[in-house]
Motif scaffolding. Structure first.
Motif, PDB file in Angstrom:
ATOM      1  N   ASP A  37      63.594 -45.209  75.572  1.00  0.00           N
ATOM      2  CA  ASP A  37      63.074 -45.226  74.207  1.00  0.00           C
ATOM      3  C   ASP A  37      62.481 -43.879  73.820  1.00  0.00           C
ATOM      4  O   ASP A  37      61.923 -43.171  74.657  1.00  0.00           O
ATOM      5  CB  ASP A  37      61.993 -46.307  74.055  1.00  0.00           C
ATOM      6  CG  ASP A  37      62.551 -47.708  74.239  1.00  0.00           C
ATOM      7  OD1 ASP A  37      63.614 -47.989  73.635  1.00  0.00           O
ATOM      8  OD2 ASP A  37      61.948 -48.506  74.972  1.00  0.00           O
ATOM      9  N   ALA A  38      62.578 -43.580  72.532  1.00  0.00           N
ATOM     10  CA  ALA A  38      61.950 -42.364  71.998  1.00  0.00           C
ATOM     11  C   ALA A  38      60.434 -42.564  71.992  1.00  0.00           C
ATOM     12  O   ALA A  38      59.950 -43.695  71.906  1.00  0.00           O
ATOM     13  CB  ALA A  38      62.451 -42.102  70.585  1.00  0.00           C
ATOM     14  N   PRO A  39      59.678 -41.484  72.062  1.00  0.00           N
ATOM     15  CA  PRO A  39      58.220 -41.623  72.064  1.00  0.00           C
ATOM     16  C   PRO A  39      57.677 -42.097  70.719  1.00  0.00           C
ATOM     17  O   PRO A  39      58.180 -41.725  69.668  1.00  0.00           O
ATOM     18  CB  PRO A  39      57.734 -40.203  72.367  1.00  0.00           C
ATOM     19  CG  PRO A  39      58.840 -39.304  71.966  1.00  0.00           C
ATOM     20  CD  PRO A  39      60.103 -40.087  72.162  1.00  0.00           C
ATOM     21  N   ASP A  43      51.686 -42.353  71.143  1.00  0.00           N
ATOM     22  CA  ASP A  43      51.709 -42.361  72.608  1.00  0.00           C
ATOM     23  C   ASP A  43      51.115 -41.055  73.132  1.00  0.00           C
ATOM     24  O   ASP A  43      51.663 -39.975  72.920  1.00  0.00           O
ATOM     25  CB  ASP A  43      53.140 -42.541  73.104  1.00  0.00           C
ATOM     26  CG  ASP A  43      53.214 -42.904  74.568  1.00  0.00           C
ATOM     27  OD1 ASP A  43      52.279 -42.556  75.320  1.00  0.00           O
ATOM     28  OD2 ASP A  43      54.202 -43.540  74.958  1.00  0.00           O
ATOM     29  N   ALA A  44      50.007 -41.149  73.842  1.00  0.00           N
ATOM     30  CA  ALA A  44      49.257 -39.973  74.288  1.00  0.00           C
ATOM     31  C   ALA A  44      49.985 -39.145  75.340  1.00  0.00           C
ATOM     32  O   ALA A  44      49.673 -37.964  75.523  1.00  0.00           O
ATOM     33  CB  ALA A  44      47.893 -40.401  74.831  1.00  0.00           C
ATOM     34  N   LYS A  45      50.954 -39.719  76.040  1.00  0.00           N
ATOM     35  CA  LYS A  45      51.612 -38.958  77.107  1.00  0.00           C
ATOM     36  C   LYS A  45      52.668 -37.973  76.593  1.00  0.00           C
ATOM     37  O   LYS A  45      53.227 -37.209  77.361  1.00  0.00           O
ATOM     38  CB  LYS A  45      52.193 -39.892  78.158  1.00  0.00           C
ATOM     39  CG  LYS A  45      53.370 -40.705  77.721  1.00  0.00           C
ATOM     40  CD  LYS A  45      53.839 -41.598  78.869  1.00  0.00           C
ATOM     41  CE  LYS A  45      55.021 -42.436  78.397  1.00  0.00           C
ATOM     42  NZ  LYS A  45      55.511 -43.311  79.433  1.00  0.00           N
ATOM     43  N   TYR A  46      52.948 -38.001  75.299  1.00  0.00           N
ATOM     44  CA  TYR A  46      53.915 -37.068  74.706  1.00  0.00           C
ATOM     45  C   TYR A  46      53.207 -36.070  73.817  1.00  0.00           C
ATOM     46  O   TYR A  46      52.231 -36.386  73.143  1.00  0.00           O
ATOM     47  CB  TYR A  46      54.960 -37.826  73.875  1.00  0.00           C
ATOM     48  CG  TYR A  46      55.821 -38.738  74.699  1.00  0.00           C
ATOM     49  CD1 TYR A  46      56.869 -38.239  75.450  1.00  0.00           C
ATOM     50  CD2 TYR A  46      55.572 -40.099  74.739  1.00  0.00           C
ATOM     51  CE1 TYR A  46      57.657 -39.073  76.223  1.00  0.00           C
ATOM     52  CE2 TYR A  46      56.348 -40.950  75.501  1.00  0.00           C
ATOM     53  CZ  TYR A  46      57.391 -40.437  76.248  1.00  0.00           C
ATOM     54  OH  TYR A  46      58.165 -41.265  77.003  1.00  0.00           O
ATOM     55  N   GLU A  50      57.659 -33.190  71.199  1.00  0.00           N
ATOM     56  CA  GLU A  50      58.526 -34.300  71.590  1.00  0.00           C
ATOM     57  C   GLU A  50      58.561 -35.398  70.528  1.00  0.00           C
ATOM     58  O   GLU A  50      59.635 -35.909  70.197  1.00  0.00           O
ATOM     59  CB  GLU A  50      58.052 -34.902  72.914  1.00  0.00           C
ATOM     60  CG  GLU A  50      58.182 -33.951  74.097  1.00  0.00           C
ATOM     61  CD  GLU A  50      57.402 -34.435  75.295  1.00  0.00           C
ATOM     62  OE1 GLU A  50      58.038 -34.664  76.339  1.00  0.00           O
ATOM     63  OE2 GLU A  50      56.170 -34.599  75.170  1.00  0.00           O
ATOM     64  N   VAL A  51      57.409 -35.725  70.006  1.00  0.00           N
ATOM     65  CA  VAL A  51      57.323 -36.791  69.005  1.00  0.00           C
ATOM     66  C   VAL A  51      58.034 -36.384  67.716  1.00  0.00           C
ATOM     67  O   VAL A  51      58.821 -37.153  67.152  1.00  0.00           O
ATOM     68  CB  VAL A  51      55.850 -37.160  68.726  1.00  0.00           C
ATOM     69  CG1 VAL A  51      55.724 -38.070  67.528  1.00  0.00           C
ATOM     70  CG2 VAL A  51      55.223 -37.806  69.963  1.00  0.00           C
ATOM     71  N   VAL A  52      57.800 -35.173  67.261  1.00  0.00           N
ATOM     72  CA  VAL A  52      58.395 -34.722  65.998  1.00  0.00           C
ATOM     73  C   VAL A  52      59.903 -34.515  66.140  1.00  0.00           C
ATOM     74  O   VAL A  52      60.676 -34.892  65.243  1.00  0.00           O
ATOM     75  CB  VAL A  52      57.691 -33.441  65.494  1.00  0.00           C
ATOM     76  CG1 VAL A  52      58.408 -32.846  64.307  1.00  0.00           C
ATOM     77  CG2 VAL A  52      56.240 -33.752  65.139  1.00  0.00           C
ATOM     78  N   ILE A  53      60.342 -33.973  67.263  1.00  0.00           N
ATOM     79  CA  ILE A  53      61.781 -33.796  67.481  1.00  0.00           C
ATOM     80  C   ILE A  53      62.480 -35.145  67.533  1.00  0.00           C
ATOM     81  O   ILE A  53      63.537 -35.334  66.926  1.00  0.00           O
ATOM     82  CB  ILE A  53      62.051 -32.962  68.751  1.00  0.00           C
ATOM     83  CG1 ILE A  53      61.651 -31.502  68.499  1.00  0.00           C
ATOM     84  CG2 ILE A  53      63.512 -33.064  69.175  1.00  0.00           C
ATOM     85  CD1 ILE A  53      61.633 -30.644  69.734  1.00  0.00           C
TER      86      ILE A  53
END
Length: 88
Positions: A37-39, A43-46, A50-53
């Motif tokens: 799954d995408a972040p 989610d604090a681990k990303y 990563e989240v924006v991409i």
């Protein structure tokens, strides 16, 4: 009259397109990142990148699939009826 006939068909086609886009994004994300799954944005681990991409890739895929599915639906409707959906 054309709009009334096309609306239910367009809604079904759009729903199927959304499902196809979701499956396509999931496969691409899995191949690129190795994760199922995408972040999530919360989610604090990303990190930010990563989240924006992930969100940008998902949005691009959904937009492209929606446009392709909507266009194919309109073309199919035109071939079946001789009218372009929405033409008055």
């Amino acid at each position: 009259m054309n709009k009334m006939l096309y609306k239910p068909l367009g809604m079904v086609v759009s729903s199927l397109g959304g499902l196809a886009a979701s499956m396509l994004f999931k496969q691409i994300w899995r191949r690129v990142s190795g994760e199922d799954d995408a972040p999530d944005a919360t989610d604090a681990k990303y990190g930010w990148a990563e989240v924006v991409i992930a969100a940008a890739v998902q949005g691009a895929i959904f937009g492209a699939v929606k446009a392709a599915v909507d266009r194919a639906g309109a073309e199919s409707y035109r071939k079946a009826t001789g009218d372009w959906p929405g033409d008055e």
